[in-house]
Design a protein around this motif. Structure first.
Motif, PDB file in Angstrom:
ATOM      1  N   CYS A  40      35.353  21.004  -2.331  1.00 52.04           N
ATOM      2  CA  CYS A  40      35.866  22.328  -2.599  1.00 52.04           C
ATOM      3  C   CYS A  40      34.428  22.937  -2.996  1.00 52.04           C
ATOM      4  O   CYS A  40      34.250  23.069  -4.463  1.00 52.04           O
ATOM      5  CB  CYS A  40      36.873  22.536  -3.595  1.00 52.04           C
ATOM      6  N   ARG A  41      33.580  23.480  -2.025  1.00 46.34           N
ATOM      7  CA  ARG A  41      32.443  24.042  -2.483  1.00 46.34           C
ATOM      8  C   ARG A  41      32.283  25.260  -3.311  1.00 46.34           C
ATOM      9  O   ARG A  41      31.565  25.392  -4.242  1.00 46.34           O
ATOM     10  CB  ARG A  41      31.375  24.160  -1.225  1.00 46.34           C
ATOM     11  N   SER A  45      30.705  25.897  -6.869  1.00 44.57           N
ATOM     12  CA  SER A  45      29.659  27.085  -7.223  1.00 44.57           C
ATOM     13  C   SER A  45      30.314  27.692  -8.469  1.00 44.57           C
ATOM     14  O   SER A  45      29.487  28.016  -9.267  1.00 44.57           O
ATOM     15  CB  SER A  45      29.743  27.954  -6.101  1.00 44.57           C
ATOM     16  N   PHE A  46      31.693  27.756  -8.644  1.00 44.96           N
ATOM     17  CA  PHE A  46      32.324  28.545  -9.857  1.00 44.96           C
ATOM     18  C   PHE A  46      31.846  27.677 -11.134  1.00 44.96           C
ATOM     19  O   PHE A  46      31.350  28.324 -12.097  1.00 44.96           O
ATOM     20  CB  PHE A  46      33.497  28.574  -9.437  1.00 44.96           C
ATOM     21  N   HIS A  69      31.889  11.987  -2.511  1.00 51.02           N
ATOM     22  CA  HIS A  69      32.949  12.000  -1.602  1.00 51.02           C
ATOM     23  C   HIS A  69      32.821  10.753  -0.880  1.00 51.02           C
ATOM     24  O   HIS A  69      34.070  10.286  -0.588  1.00 51.02           O
ATOM     25  CB  HIS A  69      33.084  13.268  -0.809  1.00 51.02           C
ATOM     26  N   LYS A  70      31.823  10.481  -0.348  1.00 51.48           N
ATOM     27  CA  LYS A  70      31.502   9.230   0.566  1.00 51.48           C
ATOM     28  C   LYS A  70      31.905   8.062  -0.165  1.00 51.48           C
ATOM     29  O   LYS A  70      32.645   6.965   0.139  1.00 51.48           O
ATOM     30  CB  LYS A  70      30.310   9.051   1.024  1.00 51.48           C
ATOM     31  N   LEU A 249      43.727  23.823  -0.881  1.00 56.60           N
ATOM     32  CA  LEU A 249      44.188  24.865  -0.066  1.00 56.60           C
ATOM     33  C   LEU A 249      43.613  26.226  -0.402  1.00 56.60           C
ATOM     34  O   LEU A 249      43.205  27.329   0.535  1.00 56.60           O
ATOM     35  CB  LEU A 249      45.698  24.968  -0.366  1.00 56.60           C
ATOM     36  N   CYS A 250      43.384  26.458  -1.810  1.00 53.45           N
ATOM     37  CA  CYS A 250      42.766  27.745  -2.448  1.00 53.45           C
ATOM     38  C   CYS A 250      41.376  27.814  -1.722  1.00 53.45           C
ATOM     39  O   CYS A 250      40.841  28.737  -1.389  1.00 53.45           O
ATOM     40  CB  CYS A 250      42.540  27.693  -3.799  1.00 53.45           C
ATOM     41  N   GLU A 251      40.591  26.779  -1.786  1.00 55.78           N
ATOM     42  CA  GLU A 251      39.332  26.540  -1.199  1.00 55.78           C
ATOM     43  C   GLU A 251      39.189  27.050   0.145  1.00 55.78           C
ATOM     44  O   GLU A 251      38.453  28.275   0.456  1.00 55.78           O
ATOM     45  CB  GLU A 251      38.813  25.272  -1.351  1.00 55.78           C
TER      46      GLU A 251
END
Lengths: 538, 202
Positions: A40-41, A45-46, A69-70, A249-251
């Motif tokens: 969720c990039r 950032s936020f 992630h990996k 989903l928001c992302e």
């Protein structure tokens, strides 16, 4: 302790394979929760922006989200393997018990549930013997079907995410990765049928397994051992994954909303050797040096976002990216921007672009040193375009907090193709520095690390000419790899008693070399020259 | 998706399937899982399970050497050159992807009858279909061969000894060979005199 009692009936029954399956299941709950978060990039950032109080080093960890992630993905693969194998044993033994191919205790426990009013323990109710019995369970039970389907999705995701496929056939990787939607839906309903069963709490009070297992035939007939009652364990996984699924989903919604915002391409420049530069403007776009953006071109592909490092400085009124044409998407973009046509293109013909970002930790550290060594290897030189331009703007505008007095820039390149657009930038800086009478501000060294005999002949013949034969710059291109020891010693002797920042964007091996050089060439005391190594995570 | 070489992905998928098949076979044997009995026996040390492992090993050996990509360079898997030689020996049997697709499909069918190996079946079936797609696109398995480094032959392009070795007269003399030059004496220059000039050597 409570859990142990509740499940004791079943765990005695199926020995330890159930525990061996439940443990990785618990780990899987945790890992599947974690795996969605690093991608969720916009959320990252936020977090990066709002944690300005934390040191840069902590914030920089957010840049390693893909590595995380990996790693979590590998953990999921491992735990899935253990979980599947353990359940294979479970199913085999449960079915065996049902067809009276097991110890008497297990058989007796399996028989409970046949008479009306009894609750069953063994989820294999049909008396079909192995191997058909196992297969029957797999295809008729929700846990079986979802288990097979989501494991298959996981395997497909993993095989299409290997480095070869990711680097060369990005679309396969990207589209197959979307199987994660099926994975998560299947995971949420995997335990919905509640086939993992245990004794209910009230039944445990009346029927104690440790005392009653001796006299199975007496169950229900004596007062101490009534027929035990069982119920299924409620599914727990959804509680773990519903939060991250919502965040993701928001992302995606944020990405979609951002993609709808208007981005105008103000200029398209074709550079030699299959590189194009796109200069764009977007309302409210604020960038810092060393950041990157994701770009989508719906005309080329409606779903793909591709990352590019920003090559413009924040002081400019547009932002730009340099794109090398290597694959399907970039070829499509090349044609969509009309780069294959010779005549001038009208502005309205340029395709619509969506931009998400900018992302990444800014490289503000560059500005806090008096002397810096910037080392870029190959394509790693791209973020330095932004840095050099920004440094130049700050220098020209006489920014008061610019401590930077001297830049040593090293560009290591294997072939000459990549030189072109960056060489133009260096040429521009070279001319501007000469005008400002400060040609000593930036000293750059370009190393051509892959050269053959025919090229060497060419260089030798043209050695005495004023401008370099490859780049057209006044400072000559050097061949082979730099002798770092010499470089560090020279710079150290020219700038005694200073802290020199060393910034690298390149391969790991070079990072280790430079790190060692920094340590060995720094003076031990507080006075004297110190080289501080920063590896940039572009 | 125009430039995709499906065989690359099929190769990864098939290699993974081979490993899963081996694992399934090991689990089935270790757990003494029941197998389809052929004849009167049942529940005896299963004879089918070692064959799953053998099939898995065969698939892994076949798929380990990565084929050469038609565009760009291919990263070899570590130590694959020995297997490349072995796989190359079979010629069209291994380089044709139609045959590979049907082989994988065939190997996947028996595994579908045992719970421990159905995952291997599904993965192999998918690998088989991707190979079919690759074969329809006309792809082929070509072995990666390391070309011996061509050392430039020193003197290979030199056919004749140099025609004008040093010590040489200056460039002007070389441009117009005249009788004075044969003796090696430098002449003034390629200048056309309006009047004939004789050189009086005393």
């Amino acid at each position: 302790m409570g859990n142990l009692f509740v499940n004791e009936g079943l765990s005695i029954f199926v020995i330890s394979a159930l525990a061996l399956a439940r443990a990785p299941a618990a780990c899987l709950n945790f890992n599947c929760m974690l795996i969605l978060l690093p991608v969720c990039r916009n959320l990252l950032s936020f977090l990066r922006g709002s944690s300005a109080c934390c040191s840069t080093r902590i914030r920089r960890q957010l840049d390693r989200n893909l590595t995380f992630h990996k790693m979590v993905a590998w953990m999921i693969a491992l735990h899935t393997a253990i979980h599947t194998i353990a359940h294979l044993f479970n199913v085999e033994w449960c079915v065996n018990a049902r067809v009276n191919n097991s110890d008497p205790y297990s058989i007796a426990l399996s028989d409970i549930g046949d008479k009306p009013g009894e609750t069953y323990l063994n989820f294999a109710r049909q008396r079909i013997k192995n191997p058909e019995g196992g297969l029957y369970v797999a295809v008729t039970r929700l846990a079986g079907i979802t288990g097979v389907v989501i494991t298959l999705c996981l395997i497909l995701i993993i095989t299409s995410s290997t480095k070869t496929i990711r680097r060369s056939y990005f679309e396969v990787f990207w589209y197959t990765h979307h199987l994660f939607v099926i994975f998560f839906i299947g995971l949420a309903i995997h335990g919905a049928e509640r086939i993992v069963r245990g004794q209910t709490a009230e039944s445990l009070l009346k029927h104690k397994p440790r005392e009653c297992y001796q006299n199975i035939s007496q169950w229900g007939k004596i007062k101490d051992c009534p027929i035990p009652e069982f119920s299924g364990n409620p599914p727990m996984t959804w509680k773990w994954i519903v939060g991250p699924m919502f965040l993701y989903l928001c992302e995606r919604l944020v990405r979609f909303w951002r993609s709808q915002q208007k981005v105008v391409i103000t200029k398209v420049v074709t550079h030699p050797f299959k590189t194009i530069e796109l200069q764009m403007k977007k309302k409210g776009f604020k960038m810092e040096v060393g950041q990157y953006i994701f770009v989508k071109c719906p005309v080329v592909s409606r779903l793909e976002w591709h990352p590019f490092t920003l090559t413009s400085a924040p002081e400019e009124d547009f932002f730009s990216i340099h794109i090398r044409i290597v694959g399907d998407w970039t070829e499509g973009l090349f044609k969509a921007c009309g780069c294959d046509k010779q005549e001038f293109q009208d502005a309205w013909k340029l395709p619509k672009i969506a931009v998400d970002g900018p992302f990444g930790t800014a490289s503000e550290d560059v500005f806090s040193y008096e002397v810096v060594m910037l080392v870029g290897a190959g394509i790693g030189v791209t973020p330095f375009a932004s840095i050099l331009k920004s440094i130049w703007y700050k220098y020209c505008n006489k920014a008061p907090n610019l401590r930077l007095k001297k830049i040593y820039f090293y560009w290591l390149c294997r072939d000459t193709h990549a030189f072109e657009w960056f060489a133009d930038l260096l040429q521009l800086l070279e001319t501007q520095m000469q005008e400002k009478d400060n040609s000593g501000f930036l000293s750059y060294n370009i190393y051509l690390t892959g050269w053959d005999e025919s090229q060497a002949n060419h260089f030798a013949v043209h050695h005495d000419e004023e401008k370099d034969v490859i780049t057209g710059l006044k400072q000559k291109t050097l061949y082979g790899r730099p002798n770092w020891d010499n470089e560090f010693k020279t710079i150290g002797s020219q700038h005694p008693n200073t802290r020199i920042g060393v910034f690298l964007c390149g391969p790991e091996a070079l990072a280790e070399t430079l790190n060692k050089q920094c340590i060995s060439n720094s003076d031990s005391g507080p006075r004297g020259v110190h080289f501080i190594f920063n590896k940039e995570n572009f | 998706m125009g430039q995709i070489e499906w065989a690359m992905w099929a190769n990864e998928q098939a290699l993974a399937s081979g490993l899963i098949l081996i694992t399934g076979g090991i689990v089935a044997t270790a757990g003494q899982f029941a197998q389809w009995y052929l004849g009167a026996y049942s529940m005896y040390p299963p004879a089918a399970h070692p064959s799953f492992r053998a099939a898995g090993v065969l698939i892994c050996l076949l798929e380990y050497p990565r084929g050469k990509r038609s565009k760009g360079s291919t990263m070899e898997r570590c130590g694959q050159k020995y297997l490349t030689r072995a796989v190359k020996v079979f010629g069209p049997l291994t380089s044709n992807y139609y045959i590979r697709a049907f082989l994988h499909l065939g190997l996947s069918v028996p595994a579908g009858f045992l719970l421990a190996t159905i995952l291997g079946t599904a993965c192999l079936a998918i690998a088989s279909s991707i190979y079919l797609l690759a074969a329809i696109h006309g792809e082929q398995w070509t072995p990666i061969e390391t070309k011996p480094k061509e050392r430039p032959q020193v003197g290979g392009t030199i056919k004749q000894p140099p025609s004008n070795p040093p010590p040489r007269p200056p460039a002007e003399a070389r441009k117009k060979p005249s009788e004075e030059e044969v003796a090696g004496v430098p002449v003034g220059g390629p200048q056309e005199n309006p009047m004939p000039v004789t050189d009086e050597v005393v």
